[in-house]
Design a protein around this motif. Structure first.
Motif, PDB file in Angstrom:
ATOM      1  N   PRO A  61       0.832  -1.215   0.000  1.00 35.40           N
ATOM      2  CA  PRO A  61       0.000   0.000   0.000  1.00 35.40           C
ATOM      3  C   PRO A  61       0.860   1.256   0.000  1.00 35.40           C
ATOM      4  O   PRO A  61       1.926   1.288   0.607  1.00 35.40           O
ATOM      5  CB  PRO A  61      -0.775  -0.097   1.316  1.00 35.40           C
ATOM      6  N   THR A  62       0.370   2.280  -0.670  1.00 32.01           N
ATOM      7  CA  THR A  62       1.070   3.565  -0.735  1.00 32.01           C
ATOM      8  C   THR A  62       0.449   4.546   0.257  1.00 32.01           C
ATOM      9  O   THR A  62      -0.606   4.283   0.844  1.00 32.01           O
ATOM     10  CB  THR A  62       0.971   4.167  -2.141  1.00 32.01           C
ATOM     11  N   GLU A  63       1.095   5.668   0.406  1.00 31.14           N
ATOM     12  CA  GLU A  63       0.560   6.735   1.265  1.00 31.14           C
ATOM     13  C   GLU A  63      -0.790   7.208   0.729  1.00 31.14           C
ATOM     14  O   GLU A  63      -1.688   7.542   1.502  1.00 31.14           O
ATOM     15  CB  GLU A  63       1.554   7.899   1.339  1.00 31.14           C
ATOM     16  N   ALA A  64      -0.958   7.233  -0.584  1.00 26.98           N
ATOM     17  CA  ALA A  64      -2.237   7.656  -1.176  1.00 26.98           C
ATOM     18  C   ALA A  64      -3.368   6.718  -0.754  1.00 26.98           C
ATOM     19  O   ALA A  64      -4.493   7.172  -0.496  1.00 26.98           O
ATOM     20  CB  ALA A  64      -2.134   7.707  -2.697  1.00 26.98           C
ATOM     21  N   LEU A  65      -3.098   5.422  -0.659  1.00 26.33           N
ATOM     22  CA  LEU A  65      -4.115   4.476  -0.205  1.00 26.33           C
ATOM     23  C   LEU A  65      -4.457   4.752   1.260  1.00 26.33           C
ATOM     24  O   LEU A  65      -5.633   4.788   1.639  1.00 26.33           O
ATOM     25  CB  LEU A  65      -3.659   3.027  -0.369  1.00 26.33           C
ATOM     26  N   ARG A  66      -3.454   4.963   2.078  1.00 21.48           N
ATOM     27  CA  ARG A  66      -3.712   5.253   3.491  1.00 21.48           C
ATOM     28  C   ARG A  66      -4.525   6.538   3.646  1.00 21.48           C
ATOM     29  O   ARG A  66      -5.428   6.619   4.482  1.00 21.48           O
ATOM     30  CB  ARG A  66      -2.394   5.330   4.267  1.00 21.48           C
ATOM     31  N   GLU A  67      -4.234   7.535   2.830  1.00 19.03           N
ATOM     32  CA  GLU A  67      -4.997   8.779   2.877  1.00 19.03           C
ATOM     33  C   GLU A  67      -6.442   8.554   2.439  1.00 19.03           C
ATOM     34  O   GLU A  67      -7.377   9.089   3.045  1.00 19.03           O
ATOM     35  CB  GLU A  67      -4.335   9.843   2.004  1.00 19.03           C
ATOM     36  N   ALA A  68      -6.640   7.766   1.399  1.00 16.53           N
ATOM     37  CA  ALA A  68      -7.994   7.467   0.921  1.00 16.53           C
ATOM     38  C   ALA A  68      -8.763   6.678   1.978  1.00 16.53           C
ATOM     39  O   ALA A  68      -9.936   6.954   2.239  1.00 16.53           O
ATOM     40  CB  ALA A  68      -7.945   6.705  -0.400  1.00 16.53           C
ATOM     41  N   GLU A  69      -8.106   5.706   2.605  1.00 12.69           N
ATOM     42  CA  GLU A  69      -8.761   4.928   3.660  1.00 12.69           C
ATOM     43  C   GLU A  69      -9.130   5.814   4.847  1.00 12.69           C
ATOM     44  O   GLU A  69     -10.211   5.668   5.425  1.00 12.69           O
ATOM     45  CB  GLU A  69      -7.857   3.777   4.113  1.00 12.69           C
ATOM     46  N   ALA A  70      -8.260   6.744   5.201  1.00 15.08           N
ATOM     47  CA  ALA A  70      -8.545   7.672   6.303  1.00 15.08           C
ATOM     48  C   ALA A  70      -9.730   8.564   5.941  1.00 15.08           C
ATOM     49  O   ALA A  70     -10.594   8.840   6.790  1.00 15.08           O
ATOM     50  CB  ALA A  70      -7.319   8.513   6.635  1.00 15.08           C
ATOM     51  N   ALA A  71      -9.788   9.010   4.688  1.00 17.11           N
ATOM     52  CA  ALA A  71     -10.903   9.856   4.249  1.00 17.11           C
ATOM     53  C   ALA A  71     -12.213   9.074   4.283  1.00 17.11           C
ATOM     54  O   ALA A  71     -13.264   9.607   4.671  1.00 17.11           O
ATOM     55  CB  ALA A  71     -10.632  10.405   2.848  1.00 17.11           C
ATOM     56  N   ILE A  72     -12.170   7.796   3.905  1.00 21.00           N
ATOM     57  CA  ILE A  72     -13.364   6.952   3.956  1.00 21.00           C
ATOM     58  C   ILE A  72     -13.792   6.753   5.406  1.00 21.00           C
ATOM     59  O   ILE A  72     -14.978   6.802   5.728  1.00 21.00           O
ATOM     60  CB  ILE A  72     -13.123   5.603   3.237  1.00 21.00           C
ATOM     61  N   GLU A  73     -12.852   6.555   6.303  1.00 19.63           N
ATOM     62  CA  GLU A  73     -13.177   6.418   7.735  1.00 19.63           C
ATOM     63  C   GLU A  73     -13.859   7.685   8.253  1.00 19.63           C
ATOM     64  O   GLU A  73     -14.820   7.606   9.012  1.00 19.63           O
ATOM     65  CB  GLU A  73     -11.929   6.112   8.561  1.00 19.63           C
ATOM     66  N   GLU A  74     -13.358   8.841   7.851  1.00 14.69           N
ATOM     67  CA  GLU A  74     -13.982  10.102   8.246  1.00 14.69           C
ATOM     68  C   GLU A  74     -15.402  10.201   7.696  1.00 14.69           C
ATOM     69  O   GLU A  74     -16.313  10.667   8.374  1.00 14.69           O
ATOM     70  CB  GLU A  74     -13.151  11.300   7.783  1.00 14.69           C
ATOM     71  N   ALA A  75     -15.582   9.770   6.444  1.00 11.83           N
ATOM     72  CA  ALA A  75     -16.910   9.802   5.834  1.00 11.83           C
ATOM     73  C   ALA A  75     -17.863   8.861   6.571  1.00 11.83           C
ATOM     74  O   ALA A  75     -19.032   9.203   6.790  1.00 11.83           O
ATOM     75  CB  ALA A  75     -16.828   9.428   4.356  1.00 11.83           C
ATOM     76  N   LEU A  76     -17.384   7.686   6.981  1.00  9.80           N
ATOM     77  CA  LEU A  76     -18.206   6.748   7.739  1.00  9.80           C
ATOM     78  C   LEU A  76     -18.590   7.338   9.098  1.00  9.80           C
ATOM     79  O   LEU A  76     -19.728   7.193   9.556  1.00  9.80           O
ATOM     80  CB  LEU A  76     -17.479   5.412   7.925  1.00  9.80           C
ATOM     81  N   LYS A  77     -17.642   8.016   9.725  1.00 10.87           N
ATOM     82  CA  LYS A  77     -17.899   8.656  11.014  1.00 10.87           C
ATOM     83  C   LYS A  77     -18.940   9.771  10.838  1.00 10.87           C
ATOM     84  O   LYS A  77     -19.878   9.886  11.631  1.00 10.87           O
ATOM     85  CB  LYS A  77     -16.595   9.221  11.565  1.00 10.87           C
ATOM     86  N   PHE A  78     -18.787  10.577   9.795  1.00 10.27           N
ATOM     87  CA  PHE A  78     -19.733  11.648   9.501  1.00 10.27           C
ATOM     88  C   PHE A  78     -21.129  11.070   9.249  1.00 10.27           C
ATOM     89  O   PHE A  78     -22.130  11.614   9.729  1.00 10.27           O
ATOM     90  CB  PHE A  78     -19.255  12.453   8.292  1.00 10.27           C
ATOM     91  N   GLN A  79     -21.192   9.961   8.515  1.00  9.17           N
ATOM     92  CA  GLN A  79     -22.475   9.319   8.223  1.00  9.17           C
ATOM     93  C   GLN A  79     -23.141   8.829   9.511  1.00  9.17           C
ATOM     94  O   GLN A  79     -24.343   9.008   9.704  1.00  9.17           O
ATOM     95  CB  GLN A  79     -22.273   8.150   7.260  1.00  9.17           C
ATOM     96  N   ALA A  80     -22.374   8.222  10.402  1.00  4.35           N
ATOM     97  CA  ALA A  80     -22.919   7.733  11.670  1.00  4.35           C
ATOM     98  C   ALA A  80     -23.440   8.897  12.513  1.00  4.35           C
ATOM     99  O   ALA A  80     -24.523   8.810  13.110  1.00  4.35           O
ATOM    100  CB  ALA A  80     -21.860   6.949  12.442  1.00  4.35           C
TER     101      ALA A  80
END
Length: 179
Positions: A61-80
């Protein structure tokens, strides 16, 4: 052999849309990508990794993948958090006609949220956003998040500072008509 991550979120499968940069996607679009990742993860066996923005030539995995995964986690948190707010303040039902004006009302199903109370219509102002939206507010019991046995004024969430009554509407009416 081409990364279509962004296209799965935007629906743009033209050559200009078939790019792997997801950095400018909205939280909702990121959640769409998460949905596709879950779908493919459940129904397909991985056969490799595409070298590019998200995986290097060794499949790491690259840093870009980790950043995308972190952004998705934030989106999931926002959705909850958004779902929790919707449970506290479900959207009102509303209708408009030129003859009668606007009618807002609350029921035990308004806003698509099933609950044991109907509530009363109020304007809700969210910090950081402009304007207001009509929500149904519990008018009895303890405020949201307080145990039933806590000391309270038996007014539900009516004292929330982000709420405002509709002018000309009785304070405890389940519906308001604005002409």
């Amino acid at each position: 052999g081409r990364d279509a991550t962004r296209a799965f979120a935007t629906g743009d499968f033209t050559p200009s849309g078939l790019v792997d940069d997801v950095s400018a996607l909205s939280p909702q679009e990121l959640l769409s990508i998460q949905g596709w990742l879950s779908f493919y993860g459940e129904h397909y066996e991985p056969v490799g990794k595409l070298v590019g923005r998200f995986y290097d030539e060794n499949g790491a995995p690259t840093e870009a993948l980790r950043e995308a995964e972190a952004a998705i986690e934030e989106a999931l948190k926002f959705q909850a958090e958004s779902e929790q707010r919707k449970q506290q303040f479900p959207p009102c039902n509303s209708e408009w006609s030129s003859a009668k004006g606007t009618r807002f009302w609350c029921s035990t199903q308004s806003g698509g949220v099933s609950r044991g109370w109907a509530g009363v219509p109020r304007k809700l102002y969210r910090p950081g956003s402009q304007g207001s939206g009509c929500v149904c507010v519990r008018s009895t019991g303890p405020p949201w998040g307080h145990p039933p046995s806590s000391q309270h004024r038996d007014r539900g969430d009516l004292d929330n500072p982000h709420l405002e009554e509709y002018e000309g509407c009785p304070p405890l009416a389940e519906q308001c008509v604005l002409t």
